[in-house]
Scaffold this motif. Structure first.
Motif, PDB file in Angstrom:
ATOM      1  N   MET A 159      60.957 -78.572 -47.165  1.00  0.00           N
ATOM      2  CA  MET A 159      59.655 -78.871 -47.422  1.00  0.00           C
ATOM      3  C   MET A 159      58.507 -77.487 -48.079  1.00  0.00           C
ATOM      4  SD  MET A 159      59.357 -82.072 -44.878  1.00  0.00           S
ATOM      5  CE  MET A 159      60.170 -82.935 -45.392  1.00  0.00           C
ATOM      6  N   LYS A 160      57.317 -77.682 -47.833  1.00  0.00           N
ATOM      7  CA  LYS A 160      56.623 -76.777 -48.345  1.00  0.00           C
ATOM      8  C   LYS A 160      56.273 -75.877 -47.118  1.00  0.00           C
ATOM      9  CE  LYS A 160      52.435 -75.448 -51.160  1.00  0.00           C
ATOM     10  NZ  LYS A 160      51.508 -75.151 -52.117  1.00  0.00           N
ATOM     11  N   LEU A 161      55.649 -76.662 -46.435  1.00  0.00           N
ATOM     12  CA  LEU A 161      54.984 -76.052 -44.441  1.00  0.00           C
ATOM     13  C   LEU A 161      55.557 -74.892 -43.563  1.00  0.00           C
ATOM     14  CD1 LEU A 161      52.621 -76.134 -42.740  1.00  0.00           C
ATOM     15  CD2 LEU A 161      53.578 -77.943 -41.648  1.00  0.00           C
ATOM     16  N   TYR A 162      57.125 -75.674 -44.181  1.00  0.00           N
ATOM     17  CA  TYR A 162      58.447 -75.347 -43.360  1.00  0.00           C
ATOM     18  C   TYR A 162      58.635 -73.641 -44.260  1.00  0.00           C
ATOM     19  CZ  TYR A 162      59.435 -79.952 -41.453  1.00  0.00           C
ATOM     20  OH  TYR A 162      59.751 -81.039 -41.233  1.00  0.00           O
ATOM     21  N   ARG A 163      58.280 -73.635 -45.697  1.00  0.00           N
ATOM     22  CA  ARG A 163      58.974 -72.447 -46.081  1.00  0.00           C
ATOM     23  C   ARG A 163      57.826 -71.882 -45.758  1.00  0.00           C
ATOM     24  NH1 ARG A 163      59.612 -74.837 -50.603  1.00  0.00           N
ATOM     25  NH2 ARG A 163      57.013 -74.132 -51.677  1.00  0.00           N
ATOM     26  N   LEU A 164      56.472 -71.612 -45.557  1.00  0.00           N
ATOM     27  CA  LEU A 164      55.240 -71.107 -45.686  1.00  0.00           C
ATOM     28  C   LEU A 164      55.498 -70.851 -44.379  1.00  0.00           C
ATOM     29  CD1 LEU A 164      52.098 -73.115 -47.186  1.00  0.00           C
ATOM     30  CD2 LEU A 164      53.788 -71.212 -48.075  1.00  0.00           C
ATOM     31  N   ILE A 165      55.452 -71.219 -43.506  1.00  0.00           N
ATOM     32  CA  ILE A 165      56.111 -70.197 -41.934  1.00  0.00           C
ATOM     33  C   ILE A 165      57.371 -69.792 -42.348  1.00  0.00           C
ATOM     34  CG2 ILE A 165      56.922 -70.823 -39.802  1.00  0.00           C
ATOM     35  CD1 ILE A 165      55.396 -74.142 -39.751  1.00  0.00           C
ATOM     36  N   GLY A 166      57.951 -69.541 -43.144  1.00  0.00           N
ATOM     37  CA  GLY A 166      58.932 -69.190 -42.675  1.00  0.00           C
ATOM     38  C   GLY A 166      58.808 -67.506 -43.754  1.00  0.00           C
ATOM     39  N   ASP A 182      48.536 -69.211 -51.760  1.00  0.00           N
ATOM     40  CA  ASP A 182      48.553 -70.555 -50.903  1.00  0.00           C
ATOM     41  C   ASP A 182      48.472 -69.625 -49.517  1.00  0.00           C
ATOM     42  OD1 ASP A 182      48.367 -72.294 -53.106  1.00  0.00           O
ATOM     43  OD2 ASP A 182      49.880 -73.453 -52.235  1.00  0.00           O
ATOM     44  N   ILE A 183      48.967 -69.083 -49.122  1.00  0.00           N
ATOM     45  CA  ILE A 183      48.494 -68.560 -48.243  1.00  0.00           C
ATOM     46  C   ILE A 183      47.233 -66.808 -48.252  1.00  0.00           C
ATOM     47  CG2 ILE A 183      50.210 -66.266 -46.520  1.00  0.00           C
ATOM     48  CD1 ILE A 183      52.694 -67.724 -47.487  1.00  0.00           C
ATOM     49  N   CYS A 184      47.377 -66.606 -49.079  1.00  0.00           N
ATOM     50  CA  CYS A 184      45.906 -66.016 -49.198  1.00  0.00           C
ATOM     51  C   CYS A 184      45.187 -66.667 -49.366  1.00  0.00           C
ATOM     52  CB  CYS A 184      46.457 -65.196 -50.603  1.00  0.00           C
ATOM     53  SG  CYS A 184      47.805 -63.562 -50.747  1.00  0.00           S
ATOM     54  N   LYS A 185      44.846 -67.624 -49.454  1.00  0.00           N
ATOM     55  CA  LYS A 185      43.530 -68.343 -49.768  1.00  0.00           C
ATOM     56  C   LYS A 185      43.443 -69.182 -48.099  1.00  0.00           C
ATOM     57  CE  LYS A 185      44.516 -70.727 -54.341  1.00  0.00           C
ATOM     58  NZ  LYS A 185      44.815 -71.837 -55.459  1.00  0.00           N
TER      59      LYS A 185
END
Length: 299
Positions: free
Chosen positions: A1-8, A41-44
């Motif tokens: 899932m995207k949220l988990y990946r961003l955290i990772g 997305d992380i930069c945003k």
């Protein structure tokens, strides 16, 4: 899932300082294009990432920007992993274990040993199937159909699912009921023959009052009763030791509010001969009628 990946990704950058897009793509098992979108997305979100070319280049957090105090502390990451690991108990994909493994989830992020959260139950296999189907339907914006059993009978339902909810020690699906034309919650244990339909829907704006699950339920119907000391543990489990008063004869006196008189009758019947309802008078009569009906089953 995207949220988990961003955290990772964020945690990986904290640990390794600089990594390449191919490395992240392989680590999180997605395409480089997906990683590029994740970086955007992380930069945003306000975390400045920079990309450098050439030997030794890659993706890194802008020098001088501290994530340790701005985004995730060790305690916060531990809390995230604890939450994700609790979802592992009802998910086939095991997101907590997967994410911890991908970002090297040893200390300080190791959570086992001091806390275990198991959201499953004795009907885990069926629960997992339902949760997976509902998740897929929400992601695809497709209605779900199911047969539902409730106090007044049973019926076929068609809803636009919004989210799954764990509340009151049970799992529910919250969504917009096409028949009722309103948002409703349905307990998964009462929900059977679940199917994802071909009917597509556009996500609706959920009124704020509907987001407060159960806010419409009030406990205004007060009932007084005395309980046998042998069921003290059940009263403590439900409401705590300060909820009842111990009488001179050892019995326990307590007053409790219920949503309906029917709910109250069901509650007290569960104690068998270990409780005596005192008031209100109509509740006493309802208990007598319920006990007479039960007695008639065994002529």
């Amino acid at each position: 899932m995207k949220l988990y990946r961003l955290i990772g990704i964020i945690t990986t950058l904290q640990q390794k300082k600089t990594v390449t897009a191919p490395y992240l793509a392989e680590k999180f098992e997605v395409s480089r294009r997906t990683i590029s979108r994740d970086i955007e997305d992380i930069c945003k979100a306000g975390i400045p990432l920079i990309t450098t070319q050439g030997s030794g280049g890659g993706i890194s957090i802008m020098e001088g920007f501290s994530l340790d105090t701005t985004v995730f502390t060790r305690q916060e990451l531990t809390a995230i992993f604890t939450g994700l690991k609790s979802l592992d108990s009802v998910s086939r994909s095991a997101p907590g274990e997967s994410l911890a493994r991908k970002i090297g989830g040893g200390p300080p992020f190791k959570t086992e040993g001091h806390m275990t959260i198991d959201l499953a139950s004795f009907y885990k296999d069926d629960l997992t199937d339902k949760l997976e189907q509902i998740k897929s339907a929400i992601q695809a914006c497709r209605c779900i159909a199911f047969h539902y059993y409730y106090e007044k009978g049973e019926d076929d339902k068609l809803i636009e699912p919004c989210q799954t909810v764990f509340k009151w020690s049970d799992w529910y699906v919250f969504g917009f009921c096409r028949q009722r034309q309103d948002f409703r919650m349905y307990k998964l244990r009462r929900l059977w023959n679940l199917q994802i339909t071909d009917q597509v829907f556009s996500p609706r704006e959920i009124p704020e009052e509907k987001k407060r699950f159960g806010s419409h339920m009030t406990d205004d119907y007060m009932v007084a009763a005395v309980y046998d000391p042998s069921v003290k543990y059940r009263l403590v489990e439900e409401y705590g030791p300060a909820w009842f008063t111990e009488q001179e004869d050892g019995k326990l006196y307590a007053e409790r509010g219920f949503t309906t008189i029917e709910q109250a009758v069901d509650w007290f019947l569960g104690f068998g001969s270990k409780v005596k309802v005192l008031e209100p008078p109509e509740m006493v009569e309802r208990m007598k009628s319920a006990l007479d009906a039960a007695r008639n089953l065994y002529p």
